[in-house]
Design an enzyme around this catalytic site. Sequence first.
Site, PDB file in Angstrom:
ATOM      1  N   ARG A  55       0.824  -1.207   0.000  1.00  7.47           N
ATOM      2  CA  ARG A  55       0.000   0.000   0.000  1.00  7.47           C
ATOM      3  C   ARG A  55       0.860   1.260   0.000  1.00  7.47           C
ATOM      4  O   ARG A  55       0.488   2.277  -0.582  1.00  7.47           O
ATOM      5  CB  ARG A  55      -0.934  -0.024   1.213  1.00  7.47           C
ATOM      6  CG  ARG A  55      -1.943  -1.163   1.172  1.00  7.47           C
ATOM      7  CD  ARG A  55      -2.803  -1.197   2.429  1.00  7.47           C
ATOM      8  NE  ARG A  55      -3.747  -2.311   2.422  1.00  7.47           N
ATOM      9  CZ  ARG A  55      -3.521  -3.486   2.969  1.00  7.47           C
ATOM     10  NH1 ARG A  55      -2.360  -3.720   3.563  1.00  7.47           N
ATOM     11  NH2 ARG A  55      -4.442  -4.435   2.923  1.00  7.47           N
ATOM     12  N   HIS A  60     -13.379  -9.574  21.452  1.00  8.41           N
ATOM     13  CA  HIS A  60     -12.955  -8.188  21.674  1.00  8.41           C
ATOM     14  C   HIS A  60     -11.433  -8.136  21.557  1.00  8.41           C
ATOM     15  O   HIS A  60     -10.706  -8.408  22.522  1.00  8.41           O
ATOM     16  CB  HIS A  60     -13.432  -7.687  23.039  1.00  8.41           C
ATOM     17  CG  HIS A  60     -14.918  -7.794  23.213  1.00  8.41           C
ATOM     18  ND1 HIS A  60     -15.801  -6.934  22.597  1.00  8.41           N
ATOM     19  CD2 HIS A  60     -15.672  -8.677  23.906  1.00  8.41           C
ATOM     20  CE1 HIS A  60     -17.044  -7.267  22.909  1.00  8.41           C
ATOM     21  NE2 HIS A  60     -16.996  -8.317  23.704  1.00  8.41           N
ATOM     22  N   PRO A  79      -1.936   4.720   0.713  1.00  4.23           N
ATOM     23  CA  PRO A  79      -1.812   4.207   2.078  1.00  4.23           C
ATOM     24  C   PRO A  79      -2.553   5.118   3.064  1.00  4.23           C
ATOM     25  O   PRO A  79      -2.175   6.279   3.244  1.00  4.23           O
ATOM     26  CB  PRO A  79      -0.302   4.209   2.335  1.00  4.23           C
ATOM     27  CG  PRO A  79       0.219   5.284   1.437  1.00  4.23           C
ATOM     28  CD  PRO A  79      -0.661   5.289   0.220  1.00  4.23           C
ATOM     29  N   HIS A 124      -2.254   0.320   8.572  1.00  9.96           N
ATOM     30  CA  HIS A 124      -3.089  -0.565   7.764  1.00  9.96           C
ATOM     31  C   HIS A 124      -2.186  -1.103   6.671  1.00  9.96           C
ATOM     32  O   HIS A 124      -2.092  -0.559   5.572  1.00  9.96           O
ATOM     33  CB  HIS A 124      -4.273   0.201   7.164  1.00  9.96           C
ATOM     34  CG  HIS A 124      -5.085  -0.623   6.197  1.00  9.96           C
ATOM     35  ND1 HIS A 124      -5.615  -1.840   6.515  1.00  9.96           N
ATOM     36  CD2 HIS A 124      -5.425  -0.386   4.893  1.00  9.96           C
ATOM     37  CE1 HIS A 124      -6.267  -2.329   5.466  1.00  9.96           C
ATOM     38  NE2 HIS A 124      -6.160  -1.462   4.470  1.00  9.96           N
TER      39      HIS A 124
END
Length: 316
Positions: free
Chosen positions: A91, A171, A124, A178
């Site tokens: 990315r 959770h 990104p 990312h």
Amino acid sequence: MISKTSKVGIIGAGNVGADVANALVLLGKCVRVVLFDRTLSKAEGQAWDIEDSIPLLKEMEIIPSNQYEDLADSDIIIVTVGVQQKQGQTRLDTLSDNAQIIRSTIKELDRVAPNSIVLIVSNPVDVLTRIAIATSTRAENLIFGSGTVLDTARLRYQLGKRLNVAKQDVHAYVIGEHGDSEFVVWSSAFIGGILLTKFPIPQGATLEQIQQEYAQLTRKRGYNIFERKGNTSYGISTVVCQLVDTILRDEKQIFPVSARADSNYGVGSEVVLGLPCIIGSTGIQRQLLLSRNAHEQHLLEESANKLNEAYNSLHN
């Protein structure tokens, strides 16, 4: 309750932008969608195709446009525009091409919609969100990126299947970039209120094996999809719909979005990465400090360093 005048703008009518628009219409998340693209015919083709589903759904309006002025008074503007990632690229490899696109887009949005919440989805995403914050004159709480929301959803769903529990009872957060340096905060992972370290593990597996397997699965999932179909759009479009719904309904849900790190995370106060925040009608209402062990703190620092290097490379 969603306002009778709720309006969502989308910048970019490519795969992600069009799928976001379609998902908003299918799920009835707002009253009006404006799909913007520099090429009007592209926006028209996508919008008209989506509009043909409205007679069978909840009444909505979808407007194609190549005029930024049509985005005025939007509650939320979703930015999906940018150069697409190519086979074999990460990315971050698209950064130099997309940085200027984001700067010019944000300047136009400041001109026509200075009070709208801006959600960056283009990759990104962490570095582009930082560029958007630095470029914009709007309050910082009104700009954030999709961060590691999709990564976290992937983890919770797949881990829930492995442990044979509902995804809603898992959770756990994926935080950081990312991208390749993201990681799972296992030390803060709970299953239905029980620490993962104390939760019964299925026979034939160890906790360490599960942690390694699902961290890798989550990190590589997007690449695996990209290799097979050339893009990813359905998952992220659903993430965007969830964020839109949370904002318009002021639900104050917690999502790991791309935001400038609180100084208590120990990675400075300039880097932008995926961290848990409360999201409501004013955008980011509060950033939360997630407990981390020493190893996870090291991983967070590595991720922050990688994103800082990428951002600084634009100024060298």
